[in-house]
Scaffold this motif. Structure first.
Motif, PDB file in Angstrom:
ATOM      1  N   LYS A 249       0.376  -1.198  -0.405  1.00 55.41           N
ATOM      2  CA  LYS A 249      -0.223   0.218  -0.194  1.00 55.41           C
ATOM      3  C   LYS A 249       1.016   1.324   0.191  1.00 55.41           C
ATOM      4  O   LYS A 249       0.722   2.558  -1.143  1.00 55.41           O
ATOM      5  N   LEU A 250       1.593   1.173   1.040  1.00 55.02           N
ATOM      6  CA  LEU A 250       2.863   2.581   1.004  1.00 55.02           C
ATOM      7  C   LEU A 250       3.594   2.648  -0.737  1.00 55.02           C
ATOM      8  O   LEU A 250       4.137   3.766  -1.576  1.00 55.02           O
ATOM      9  N   PHE A 251       3.657   2.031  -1.573  1.00 51.17           N
ATOM     10  CA  PHE A 251       4.856   1.492  -2.380  1.00 51.17           C
ATOM     11  C   PHE A 251       3.892   1.849  -3.923  1.00 51.17           C
ATOM     12  O   PHE A 251       3.645   2.870  -4.990  1.00 51.17           O
ATOM     13  N   GLU A 252       2.343   1.630  -3.255  1.00 54.42           N
ATOM     14  CA  GLU A 252       1.291   1.983  -4.847  1.00 54.42           C
ATOM     15  C   GLU A 252       0.692   3.523  -4.212  1.00 54.42           C
ATOM     16  O   GLU A 252       0.688   4.127  -4.996  1.00 54.42           O
ATOM     17  N   MET A 254       2.887   5.982  -3.016  1.00 59.21           N
ATOM     18  CA  MET A 254       4.291   6.383  -2.742  1.00 59.21           C
ATOM     19  C   MET A 254       4.289   7.054  -4.775  1.00 59.21           C
ATOM     20  O   MET A 254       4.960   7.203  -5.319  1.00 59.21           O
ATOM     21  N   THR A 255       3.800   8.682  -4.840  1.00 61.25           N
ATOM     22  CA  THR A 255       4.157   9.178  -5.846  1.00 61.25           C
ATOM     23  C   THR A 255       5.591  10.472  -4.947  1.00 61.25           C
ATOM     24  O   THR A 255       5.185  10.906  -5.029  1.00 61.25           O
ATOM     25  N   PHE A 256       6.279  10.768  -6.614  1.00 63.61           N
ATOM     26  CA  PHE A 256       7.161  11.613  -6.911  1.00 63.61           C
ATOM     27  C   PHE A 256       6.228  13.700  -7.874  1.00 63.61           C
ATOM     28  O   PHE A 256       5.758  12.932  -8.251  1.00 63.61           O
ATOM     29  N   THR A 257       7.278  13.865  -7.944  1.00 62.08           N
ATOM     30  CA  THR A 257       7.663  15.531  -8.738  1.00 62.08           C
ATOM     31  C   THR A 257       8.661  15.442  -8.760  1.00 62.08           C
ATOM     32  O   THR A 257       9.663  15.184  -8.102  1.00 62.08           O
ATOM     33  N   PRO A 291      -0.229  11.998   2.254  1.00 58.16           N
ATOM     34  CA  PRO A 291      -0.492  10.692   1.143  1.00 58.16           C
ATOM     35  C   PRO A 291      -0.036   9.508   1.048  1.00 58.16           C
ATOM     36  O   PRO A 291      -0.709   8.539   0.252  1.00 58.16           O
ATOM     37  N   TRP A 292       1.013   9.441   1.233  1.00 59.29           N
ATOM     38  CA  TRP A 292       2.161   8.728   0.988  1.00 59.29           C
ATOM     39  C   TRP A 292       1.171   7.161   1.886  1.00 59.29           C
ATOM     40  O   TRP A 292       1.679   5.904   2.008  1.00 59.29           O
ATOM     41  N   LEU A 293       1.517   7.806   3.171  1.00 59.44           N
ATOM     42  CA  LEU A 293       1.089   6.879   4.490  1.00 59.44           C
ATOM     43  C   LEU A 293      -0.275   6.626   4.791  1.00 59.44           C
ATOM     44  O   LEU A 293      -0.668   6.378   6.206  1.00 59.44           O
ATOM     45  N   ASP A 294      -1.420   7.499   4.152  1.00 56.01           N
ATOM     46  CA  ASP A 294      -2.625   6.953   4.339  1.00 56.01           C
ATOM     47  C   ASP A 294      -3.388   5.517   4.653  1.00 56.01           C
ATOM     48  O   ASP A 294      -2.706   4.611   3.528  1.00 56.01           O
ATOM     49  N   GLY A 304       1.089   4.654  11.001  1.00 58.38           N
ATOM     50  CA  GLY A 304       2.173   4.716  10.434  1.00 58.38           C
ATOM     51  C   GLY A 304       2.730   6.118   9.928  1.00 58.38           C
ATOM     52  O   GLY A 304       3.478   6.033  10.348  1.00 58.38           O
ATOM     53  N   LEU A 305       1.669   7.157  10.127  1.00 53.15           N
ATOM     54  CA  LEU A 305       2.212   8.672   9.920  1.00 53.15           C
ATOM     55  C   LEU A 305       2.986   9.514  11.372  1.00 53.15           C
ATOM     56  O   LEU A 305       3.433   9.904  11.060  1.00 53.15           O
TER      57      LEU A 305
END
Length: 314
Positions: A249-252, A254-257, A291-294, A304-305
């Motif tokens: 779920k974390l990797f799903e 985890m997005t970047f800019t 959003p990464w740790l939701d 987690g957050l």
């Protein structure tokens, strides 16, 4: 009689609730997350982000430096869990083979709209080289060389295909394989001497700020349209998200800019480690964690957050 039973029912319900929270975390077999880095500073950066967050959640991150072809083999052999650097369409052949073997799953698109194609210093483009079809008539100035990255990479194969196709009159040209750092060192030397050089370039990357470069048009059939516009995906070994749903779920999520990755790569260029650079960035920009740790917990099932913020001293 009813009250003790009611109390017992509440206690059992509470116990079940706590057990449910504990079960939300992953099994101990997921505690070490095996990841790959082809030696590219952008993937080193994103691996840095992932490593800091995983540490805060009670996981450990094991990063192996592997070429792109070996990375996909390692995923298929269950030796790598997660790879943050699936460049598409450049890695299309690897994806198709992995999907035919049911050895890989995509978890997320972690960065979209990047560029990846052949470039030259801007003093070369100002002299008239703006398209890959312009290279051949200046073979002598370029020493008939196209500078690529690591041997066996899809990008180098694309360069070789450009030569072999005969589409651009590049007969006799050579693809010079090197590490990312080696290629950029060659670009730096050429720029200092105002020599001509054609090389692989991409964004995000500090090269776009460190060098005055021009991306060449005309290579759409090899790198894709719009100067090799690409998307970068997070992929995992088949079954990873099912085996390790919390980390999955974390990797799903985890997005970047481009801005985030450029900022981290700038820190790496200044000599910081990926862990230190990611820690500094996340401390200064903690909002990206939400959003990464939701819905993500620690390995032991705690929020987690809160755990990652505490790990960062926030």
């Amino acid at each position: 009689m009813n009250r003790p039973l009611s109390r017992l029912a509440l206690a059992l319900a509470a116990t079940a609730g706590f057990a449910g929270m504990a079960q939300a975390a992953d099994p101990e077999s997921c505690a070490a997350v095996r990841m790959s880095d082809p030696g590219w500073s952008d993937i080193t950066s994103t691996n840095g982000f992932a490593g800091v967050v995983l540490d805060g959640l009670g996981y450990s991150q094991n990063v192996s430096t592997l070429s792109v072809p070996i990375t996909y083999q390692a995923i298929a052999n269950n030796e790598i869990d997660v790879f943050l650097g699936n460049w598409m369409p450049a890695h299309q052949a690897f994806r198709e083979e992995a999907q035919a073997n049911n050895s890989l799953e995509q978890l997320a698109e972690n960065l979209g709209g990047v560029r990846f194609t052949v470039a030259v210093p801007s003093y070369v483009s100002e002299a008239g080289v703006t398209d890959v079809s312009d290279l051949a008539e200046h073979a002598q100035e370029f020493n008939s060389r196209l500078y690529g990255i690591d041997a066996g990479s899809p990008a180098n194969e694309n360069l070789q295909a450009m030569i072999d196709s005969g589409d651009f009159g590049l007969d006799g040209w050579e693809v010079v394989a090197s590490s990312e750092q080696g290629m950029l060192a060659q670009v730096s030397r050429a720029e200092r001497r105002e020599q001509w050089i054609a090389f692989l370039a991409w964004e995000p990357h500090p090269m776009n700020a460190n060098f005055d470069i021009t991306y060449l048009s005309g290579a759409d059939d090899y790198f894709g349209p719009d100067f090799g516009r690409a998307d970068i995906n997070t992929v995992a070994r088949a079954g990873y998200a099912e085996d390790c749903p919390n980390a999955g779920k974390l990797f799903e999520q985890m997005t970047f800019t481009v801005e985030m990755e450029n900022a981290l790569m700038d820190r790496l260029a200044d000599g910081e480690t990926a862990e230190a650079a990611a820690t500094a960035y996340l401390t200064e920009n903690p909002d990206v964690l939400e959003p990464w740790l939701d819905g993500v917990t620690t390995l032991s099932g705690k929020p987690g957050l809160d755990a990652v913020r505490a790990h960062l001293g926030l």
